[in-house]
Design a protein around this motif. Structure first.
Motif, mmCIF file in Angstrom:
data_model
loop_
_atom_site.group_PDB
_atom_site.id
_atom_site.type_symbol
_atom_site.label_atom_id
_atom_site.label_comp_id
_atom_site.label_asym_id
_atom_site.label_seq_id
_atom_site.Cartn_x
_atom_site.Cartn_y
_atom_site.Cartn_z
ATOM 1 N N ASP A 189 42.482 44.300 45.071
ATOM 2 C CA ASP A 189 41.706 43.210 44.477
ATOM 3 C C ASP A 189 41.850 41.987 45.362
ATOM 4 O O ASP A 189 42.845 41.271 45.283
ATOM 5 N N GLU A 190 40.856 41.751 46.197
ATOM 6 C CA GLU A 190 40.882 40.672 47.182
ATOM 7 C C GLU A 190 42.191 40.680 47.963
ATOM 8 O O GLU A 190 42.924 39.690 47.960
ATOM 9 N N SER A 196 37.356 42.034 39.109
ATOM 10 C CA SER A 196 38.769 42.335 38.824
ATOM 11 C C SER A 196 38.885 43.207 37.587
ATOM 12 O O SER A 196 39.696 44.151 37.547
HETATM 13 MG MG LIG Z 1 38.992 38.660 40.417
#
Ligand SMILES: [Mg+2]
Ligand SMILES: Nc1ncnc2c1ncn2[C@@H]1O[C@H](COP(=O)(O)OP(=O)(O)OP(=O)(O)O)[C@@H](O)[C@H]1O
Lengths: 396, 220
Positions: free
Chosen positions: B166-167, B45
């Motif tokens: 991010d995911e 991240s």
């Molecule tokens: Mg993360």
């Protein structure tokens, strides 16, 4: 701009309870200022306005006035009266007796002040502004007639006194020929506890013809102070004293009142300022909370490309909208409160006055609301707008 | 093209220094679809936030189209975030006071696009992610998968060259996750650079290149 307004409006609406509380906080502070100031102005206007109607009056009495004490030094002589009448610029002149007497009605005895003087003069001074509730005004040849004030009629004796009732004044029988209305105006409110007699009655029945009050009207208000000074000198010369007579123009009374009112208004403004400070702290608190609560949202906006200035302007717009509404509500509430307060205070004090809601007070109220609201919103908004996007987004 | 040069992010935790990123040198070519994988806490991240100009490094640099982002002003960074990059979060991060249409139009609003134009485009973008019938719904009135699709539409609002996720499938079920990957794949086919972080091996297998991270470093 329209979109920003819309967005600001949306987020205000979204947080309805908090927004309403903020608006109320501002409104209460502003209402306090507006109402207190308006009541202050209203009082001032009621009193000075009324006194201004009597601006050509000079009251002369043989007494020393220091602060609130009134020490009577004697009475005026015939020569005093003649000398005063000779002074130029005087339009009307009236000599009065002002004293107290034992008054009895249906076996109850009380000491009451009486005023006697030229009936025409007294009429223009008291009957015109106050009015009679019953009966008629005194005539010059009324030997044993009297006119009584509202409190004499209603409060002093066990029973209410009406026209044609008999009062025993210092042992002499008098017939009530008239009863005054309750004096609702400030200036004349002192007539409620008085009895009015003709000069002849005081002289013949009460055996007093001491003149201890002279009322003078001048042609030119500009000359009032000068004439008052001349009157004082003339009488003092007659008595060989420096400070036997006291001549007061209405103007100097208004001035004295003005000082008092500045103090009262200062106190009122002080109270309002405290209310506003308290309100401002409340506003700042809600603004701070509201911005903190939305740190995440601010982070999101920055993450998708909002500049710090975009964020800042959105929040400032929001707080100024809230302040604007708060200010308007506050002004309306304040104006209404001022009317209610003045009505209540007027009734309580037995005087008649309306609050004076000046446009500049309303404008000032709006400005203060905006300044307080926007300043309160500025600090937290700027702080939030300067956070890095990740930092703000992480804030949940 | 995105390039990082000795990118380092250090967090001070009491007396200890935590290297969230440690001398990361990474090049992402224009039009590439790249997945970054790695264990939790490895710095994925943090890396995406640097690339997305959401955070500033302790040392090192991020170059986007040859521009050293460390040399940009606040407003310059905001402009890159607004014009060049579309960021998709695991938590969707929609503005909850606004409906889907307004959320998607928001980046265009900050870009100063006219109201009619941006609402029209927002509507098209929502239709493209299959939400043409949900445009007036608030985030709270939508499922996770629908919210994530709104977030994707929002990321595309100003037609960015780079899409970063991010995911993006982290909070949705597998089926929706696949739909989202399909959408991202489509974006890549249009010529956009797509960078995603994922824990999902299946997703990682579908993309062009995979980079593994551990302890703040990118492994070869
Ligand atoms: Mg993360
Ligand atoms: N604000 C912060 N303060 C302190 N340490 C942080 C902060 N943000 C991240 N870290 C640390 O930096 C390291 C990398 O974090 P990061 O969020 O990049 O990991 P990640 O690979 O995304 O993990 P995950 O897969 O769980 O999302 C972690 O050790 C984390 O504890």
């Amino acid at each position: 701009m329209r979109d920003k307004l819309l967005m600001a409006y949306r987020s205000i609406r979204e947080r309805r309870t908090r927004s309403i509380l903020t608006v109320l906080g501002i409104a209460v502070g502003i209402a306090a200022i507006v109402s207190l100031m308006s009541v202050g102005y209203g009082m001032e206007e009621a009193i000075t306005g009324e006194l201004t109607g009597y601006a050509d009056f000079i009251g002369v009495f043989p007494a020393k006035i220091t602060g609130t004490t009134y020490v009577e030094l004697g009475s005026f002589t015939d020569r005093d009266l003649k000398d005063v009448q000779r002074i130029g610029g005087i339009k009307e002149f009236s000599a009065m007796t002002f004293d107290s007497a034992e008054v009895e009605y249906r076996n109850k005895r009380v000491p009451i002040f009486f005023i006697s003087g030229d009936t025409k003069e007294l009429e223009s001074m008291y009957v015109e502004p106050v009015g009679l509730k019953e009966g008629r005004w005194l005539r010059e040849n009324d030997y044993k007639g009297c006119v009584i004030g509202d409190r004499v009629a209603n409060d002093y004796f066990d029973e209410v006194v009406h026209v044609n009732d008999k009062l025993i004044i210092n042992g002499e029988k008098f017939i009530v020929v008239g009863v005054f209305e309750k004096a609702s105006t400030l200036y004349a409110s002192d007539i409620d506890p008085y009895i009015f007699l003709t000069l002849r009655a005081t002289k013949e029945a009460l055996q007093t013809d001491e003149i201890n009050y002279i009322m003078v009207r001048v042609y030119d208000i500009e000359e009032a102070e000068e004439i008052a000074e001349e009157i004082k000198e003339a009488i003092n010369d007659n008595h060989g004293l420096d400070d036997f007579a006291n001549a007061m123009t209405m103007g100097s009374m208004i001035e004295m009142m003005g000082d008092v009112f500045n103090i009262i208004r200062g106190v009122l403004v002080g109270i309002a300022a405290i209310a506003l400070v308290v309100a401002s702290i409340g506003i700042m608190n809600t603004m701070l909370m509201s911005v903190m609560e939305r740190t995440h949202e601010i982070g999101v906006m920055k993450a998708i490309g909002a500049k710090s200035s975009d964020v800042l302007s959105l929040f400032l717009l929001e707080s100024s909208m809230v302040s604007l509404v708060g200010g308007v509500v506050g002004c309306v509430l304040g104006a209404v409160a001022a009317k209610v307060i003045s009505l209540g205070a007027g009734t309580a004090l037995g005087i008649e006055f309306g609050a004076v809601v000046k446009p500049e007070v309303l404008l000032g109220g709006m400005v203060v609301a905006m300044v307080v609201g926007v300043l309160a919103g500025f600090y937290p908004a700027r702080k939030a707008s300067r956070m890095s996007p990740v930092e703000a987004v992480r804030h949940e | 093209m995105i390039r990082t040069e000795n990118l380092t992010k250090v967090y001070q935790m009491g007396d200890a220094e935590v290297y969230a990123l440690h001398d990361v040198n990474l090049e992402i070519q224009e039009g590439e679809f790249i997945a970054i994988i790695g264990p939790s806490g490895s710095g994925k991240s943090t890396l995406l936030n640097m690339i997305g100009c959401l955070d500033t490094p302790t040392s090192g640099a991020v170059f986007i189209d040859g521009i050293d982002t460390g040399k940009l002003s606040e407003n310059g960074l905001a402009e890159i975030r607004r014009e060049k990059i579309g960021f998709i979060f695991q938590q969707f991060n929609l503005v909850h006071t606004l409906n889907a249409l307004e959320n998607v139009a928001l980046p265009m609003f900050f870009a100063g696009v006219k109201r009619e134009t941006r609402l029209k485009r927002a509507e098209e973008l929502l239709a493209n992610v299959g939400l043409g019938d949900r445009i007036y719904h608030k985030p709270s009135e939508m499922s996770g998968g629908q919210q994530q699709r709104v977030a994707i539409a929002r990321a595309l609002s100003n037609d960015p060259e780079v899409v970063i996720g991010d995911e993006p499938t982290g909070n949705v079920d597998t089926e929706t996750g696949n739909t989202i990957i399909d959408i991202l794949e489509g974006l890549n086919k249009e010529g956009r650079t797509v960078v995603v972080v994922t824990h999902d091996a299946e997703i990682a297998a579908r993309v062009g290149r995979t980079k593994r991270m551990r302890d703040g470093r990118v492994l070869d």
